[in-house]
Structures are given as C-alpha cells and as structure tokens.
Write a protein that holds these residues in place. Structure first.
Motif, PDB file in Angstrom:
ATOM      1  N   GLY A   1       0.817  -1.207   0.000  1.00 56.13           N
ATOM      2  CA  GLY A   1       0.000   0.000   0.000  1.00 56.13           C
ATOM      3  C   GLY A   1       0.851   1.256   0.000  1.00 56.13           C
ATOM      4  N   GLU A   2       0.158   2.384   0.026  1.00 58.95           N
ATOM      5  CA  GLU A   2       0.854   3.676   0.019  1.00 58.95           C
ATOM      6  C   GLU A   2       1.457   3.965   1.391  1.00 58.95           C
ATOM      7  N   ILE A   3       2.677   4.475   1.381  1.00 60.18           N
ATOM      8  CA  ILE A   3       3.323   4.876   2.632  1.00 60.18           C
ATOM      9  C   ILE A   3       2.726   6.220   3.057  1.00 60.18           C
ATOM     10  N   LEU A   4       1.954   6.218   4.128  1.00 58.89           N
ATOM     11  CA  LEU A   4       1.281   7.441   4.573  1.00 58.89           C
ATOM     12  C   LEU A   4       2.249   8.380   5.283  1.00 58.89           C
ATOM     13  N   TRP A   5       3.085   7.826   6.145  1.00 58.70           N
ATOM     14  CA  TRP A   5       4.121   8.657   6.774  1.00 58.70           C
ATOM     15  C   TRP A   5       5.333   7.788   7.089  1.00 58.70           C
ATOM     16  N   PHE A   6       6.489   8.445   7.060  1.00 58.82           N
ATOM     17  CA  PHE A   6       7.752   7.734   7.233  1.00 58.82           C
ATOM     18  C   PHE A   6       8.760   8.733   7.784  1.00 58.82           C
ATOM     19  N   GLN A   7       8.837   8.816   9.102  1.00 52.07           N
ATOM     20  CA  GLN A   7       9.614   9.869   9.756  1.00 52.07           C
ATOM     21  C   GLN A   7      10.939   9.337  10.289  1.00 52.07           C
TER      22      GLN A   7
ATOM     23  N   ALA B   1      12.725  -2.838   0.298  1.00 53.78           N
ATOM     24  CA  ALA B   1      13.606  -2.275   1.319  1.00 53.78           C
ATOM     25  C   ALA B   1      13.178  -0.851   1.652  1.00 53.78           C
ATOM     26  N   LEU B   2      13.069  -0.565   2.951  1.00 53.68           N
ATOM     27  CA  LEU B   2      12.641   0.763   3.401  1.00 53.68           C
ATOM     28  C   LEU B   2      13.798   1.564   4.009  1.00 53.68           C
ATOM     29  N   PHE B   3      14.571   0.927   4.877  1.00 58.47           N
ATOM     30  CA  PHE B   3      15.733   1.621   5.448  1.00 58.47           C
ATOM     31  C   PHE B   3      16.726   0.601   5.991  1.00 58.47           C
ATOM     32  N   LYS B   4      17.942   1.073   6.218  1.00 61.81           N
ATOM     33  CA  LYS B   4      19.002   0.219   6.753  1.00 61.81           C
ATOM     34  C   LYS B   4      19.455   0.783   8.086  1.00 61.81           C
ATOM     35  N   ILE B   5      19.582  -0.099   9.065  1.00 62.66           N
ATOM     36  CA  ILE B   5      19.961   0.325  10.413  1.00 62.66           C
ATOM     37  C   ILE B   5      21.060  -0.589  10.939  1.00 62.66           C
ATOM     38  N   ALA B   6      21.902  -0.059  11.806  1.00 66.64           N
ATOM     39  CA  ALA B   6      22.988  -0.858  12.374  1.00 66.64           C
ATOM     40  C   ALA B   6      23.241  -0.430  13.810  1.00 66.64           C
TER      41      ALA B   6
ATOM     42  N   TYR C   1      15.488   4.306   2.026  1.00 61.05           N
ATOM     43  CA  TYR C   1      15.231   3.914   0.649  1.00 61.05           C
ATOM     44  C   TYR C   1      13.838   4.295   0.143  1.00 61.05           C
ATOM     45  N   ALA C   2      12.986   4.843   0.972  1.00 58.11           N
ATOM     46  CA  ALA C   2      11.617   5.168   0.548  1.00 58.11           C
ATOM     47  C   ALA C   2      11.171   6.475   1.183  1.00 58.11           C
ATOM     48  N   GLU C   3      10.108   7.061   0.613  1.00 58.86           N
ATOM     49  CA  GLU C   3       9.570   8.318   1.099  1.00 58.86           C
ATOM     50  C   GLU C   3       8.044   8.217   1.182  1.00 58.86           C
ATOM     51  N   PRO C   4       7.401   9.060   2.001  1.00 58.02           N
ATOM     52  CA  PRO C   4       5.931   9.069   2.069  1.00 58.02           C
ATOM     53  C   PRO C   4       5.328   9.334   0.693  1.00 58.02           C
ATOM     54  N   GLY C   5       4.236   8.646   0.398  1.00 61.16           N
ATOM     55  CA  GLY C   5       3.580   8.783  -0.891  1.00 61.16           C
ATOM     56  C   GLY C   5       3.958   7.708  -1.875  1.00 61.16           C
ATOM     57  N   GLU C   6       5.079   7.026  -1.630  1.00 66.65           N
ATOM     58  CA  GLU C   6       5.485   5.937  -2.509  1.00 66.65           C
ATOM     59  C   GLU C   6       4.685   4.676  -2.188  1.00 66.65           C
ATOM     60  N   LEU C   7       4.626   3.780  -3.159  1.00 66.41           N
ATOM     61  CA  LEU C   7       3.909   2.526  -2.985  1.00 66.41           C
ATOM     62  C   LEU C   7       4.858   1.478  -2.424  1.00 66.41           C
TER      63      LEU C   7
ATOM     64  N   GLN D   1      10.587   0.837  17.974  1.00 68.38           N
ATOM     65  CA  GLN D   1      10.082   2.195  17.730  1.00 68.38           C
ATOM     66  C   GLN D   1       9.419   2.272  16.356  1.00 68.38           C
ATOM     67  N   GLN D   2       8.187   2.819  16.324  1.00 68.26           N
ATOM     68  CA  GLN D   2       7.491   2.970  15.046  1.00 68.26           C
ATOM     69  C   GLN D   2       7.971   4.236  14.352  1.00 68.26           C
ATOM     70  N   VAL D   3       8.286   4.095  13.066  1.00 65.66           N
ATOM     71  CA  VAL D   3       8.800   5.232  12.300  1.00 65.66           C
ATOM     72  C   VAL D   3       7.964   5.511  11.057  1.00 65.66           C
ATOM     73  N   GLY D   4       6.961   4.677  10.790  1.00 63.95           N
ATOM     74  CA  GLY D   4       6.159   4.893   9.593  1.00 63.95           C
ATOM     75  C   GLY D   4       4.897   4.063   9.600  1.00 63.95           C
ATOM     76  N   LEU D   5       4.054   4.311   8.580  1.00 64.85           N
ATOM     77  CA  LEU D   5       2.779   3.597   8.465  1.00 64.85           C
ATOM     78  C   LEU D   5       2.403   3.443   7.003  1.00 64.85           C
ATOM     79  N   ILE D   6       1.986   2.227   6.647  1.00 62.74           N
ATOM     80  CA  ILE D   6       1.457   1.933   5.315  1.00 62.74           C
ATOM     81  C   ILE D   6      -0.065   1.936   5.394  1.00 62.74           C
ATOM     82  N   ASP D   7      -0.717   2.451   4.369  1.00 64.06           N
ATOM     83  CA  ASP D   7      -2.170   2.604   4.354  1.00 64.06           C
ATOM     84  C   ASP D   7      -2.879   1.284   4.689  1.00 64.06           C
ATOM     85  N   THR D   8      -3.800   1.337   5.659  1.00 66.59           N
ATOM     86  CA  THR D   8      -4.539   0.142   6.093  1.00 66.59           C
ATOM     87  C   THR D   8      -6.048   0.316   5.906  1.00 66.59           C
TER      88      THR D   8
END
Length: 298
Positions: free
Chosen positions: A45-51, A203-208, A191-197, A62-69
């Motif tokens: 779905g669409e990425i509604l927010w990704f902070q 892949a959304l992001f990389k963390i270490a 790797y992604a921004e709000p509004g993208e599908l 920790q929640q950093v984003g949400l996909i349309d539900t």
C-alpha cells in the motif's frame, strides 16, 4: 659529497626499517564492521508517513512509519458484521424443544390417569397403550429436534470461527503495516519516502548497531593455534595523524576456511597467501567508524 649522500641513504633505510617494524608490532589487522539490518516492508500500500533520516538513533520496537490500512480496516468491519449476523441465526435449544417437552408432560399426565383407571378396573388398556405410543413418538421427535438444533448451532459456531480467523489475519496484516525498527541502532540509509507505494519485501531503510563494532582481521595458520573464541585481546583503531586508540576486544568468530589475503590487509607474515578471518567484538565509544582500519594484539 658522496659520503653525505651515503649517510642520507643509510638514514633513509634505517627509517624505513624502523617504520616497517613499528607497523608490524600488532598480530593482525583488518577493517571495522557493523551488523547491518535492512528493514523491508511487510505490507502492501501507500506509505502514509515515514519519519526518519539518515543518522537518526532509533530504539528497538520504535514505530517510524505507516502503510495505508484503509482497505484492511473496512474488510475487518465487514467480517465483524458477518459474525453478528451468524450469532443472530443461532437458536436456543430450550426454546426449540419447549413445545415438544410440554406435549410429553401432557401425555405423561394422561398416562398416569389411565394407569389409575386401569388399577380401579375403570379404564381401557388400549387407551393407555395409545398414550404410551404417543409419548414414545414425542420423545423421538424431541431427540431429533435437539440434534438438529445442536448441529445447526455447531455449524454456525464453525462459521463464526472462520470469520474470526480471517479477522486475525487482517489484524496481523494491519500490524505488519506499521514500519518498526527491529533493533536499537543508527539509521544508515533510507530507501523510501511518504507517498510511494510499498510492496511486500521492498527495502525501506538500513539500520545498524554502531555501539557494538566488529574488527574483521586476518591471521596466518601459525597464529590459528594461539587464538580461541572468547579470548580477550587488545584492539587499536587507526586515528590517522592522532595515532591510535586502544580498546578491549573479544574474539567472537573464527573462520574454518582459508582465503587469500585481501590486498588492503597486512599480516604478521607478509609471505602468507592464505589466511583465516576472525571477528573481534569491541564496544564503540563513538570514535570507531565503519570501514576504519584497526589492529589487534593477541
């Protein structure tokens, strides 16, 4: 003049020799690494927010984003309504069999009356037999009605459980639509921004976890016998012109296969072509960076 040149040459050779021996005071060298996690989308779905931004410090869970539900939520409401409809179709056993039970009680009253009349020689045996037959028939009807109601309610219960299982699946999909950091660490890439599908597996992001670093060093076969997992060692990070910083390290992994010495790595025995890779865990104080060169003493 020749003597001066000869003296300069000797000093130069001695200087190189000193530097050479100084550089090989360590037992092995390598590059610092981190354990990286690429977080992928589990929903569609669409990425509604990704902070988040590169360099952000995140906590595990920790929640950093949400996909349309939206569609998932509407489907859940529909299933809830279906469950309500099924529940309304359920019948109470006592209500369904009450009429037959009442008829049986009436016939049993007649049965007792005819038995008393026969005892007093004032009754007809055939009438008693008829009542007994009627009671037997009603009891069979009662058993059949009870079985029918029970089977119907059991079927409706199974239908309800099927709807509830579908709701559980939707709730799991809704949960997977939350973009959550699986570990405590630093964001290395986004790797992604709000509004993208978002699609499952994207892949959304990389963390270490950069608080715990690993020096991947290489040792020769002659050194292998003197190194063991869990061994405490001294690690030195290359600080450039500032020299090096010393850390306490622990060997956490030793390769069981040899490999050719990487071109960028020095070993104690410069003639060694095949080496073993080892990983040494070090707690980072903020000065160690991924890709930085390091040395180790066993």
């Amino acid at each position: 003049m020749k003597k001066i040149k000869h003296l300069i040459m000797v000093v130069w050779v001695l200087t190189l020799s000193a530097c050479h021996h100084k550089g090989l005071e360590y037992d092995a060298s390598g590059v610092f690494e981190v354990t990286e996690v690429i977080v992928s989308s589990q929903g569609n779905g669409e990425i509604l927010w990704f902070q988040l931004s590169e360099g952000d410090q995140l906590e595990a869970g920790q929640q950093v984003g949400l996909i349309d539900t939206t569609q998932l939520y509407l489907r859940k409401i529909q299933l809830d309504a279906s469950i309500g409809s099924v529940q309304n179709r359920k019948t109470t056993v006592s209500t369904q069999i009450a009429a037959i039970q009442q008829q049986i009680e009436t016939q049993k009253t007649e049965q007792r009356r005819y038995e008393n009349l026969i005892t007093m020689n004032a009754g007809n045996q055939k009438q008693l037999d008829d009542v007994n037959a009627q009671i037997e028939l009603l009891e069979k009807q009662l058993a059949a009605q009870y079985e029918t109601v029970r089977n119907n309610n059991s079927s409706l219960t199974e239908e309800t459980q099927s709807y509830r299982a579908q709701i559980d699946q939707l709730e799991d999909q809704i949960k997977n639509s939350l973009i959550i950091s699986p570990i405590k660490g630093t964001v290395l890439a986004k790797y992604a921004e709000p509004g993208e599908l978002a699609t499952q597996g994207k892949a959304l992001f990389k963390i270490a976890d950069i608080e715990t670093m690993y020096l991947r060093a290489y040792i020769t076969s002659s050194q292998l016998t003197s190194v063991k997992i869990g061994q405490d060692v001294q690690v030195y990070s290359d600080m450039g012109e500032s020299g090096s910083r010393e850390y306490n390290g622990r060997v956490t992994w030793i390769s069981d296969k040899t490999e050719f010495t990487p071109k960028t790595i020095q070993t104690r025995d410069e003639r060694a072509n095949l080496v073993y890779a080892v990983k040494i865990q070090v707690q980072n104080d903020g000065y160690i960076k991924k890709g930085m060169y390091g040395e180790v003493k066993f």
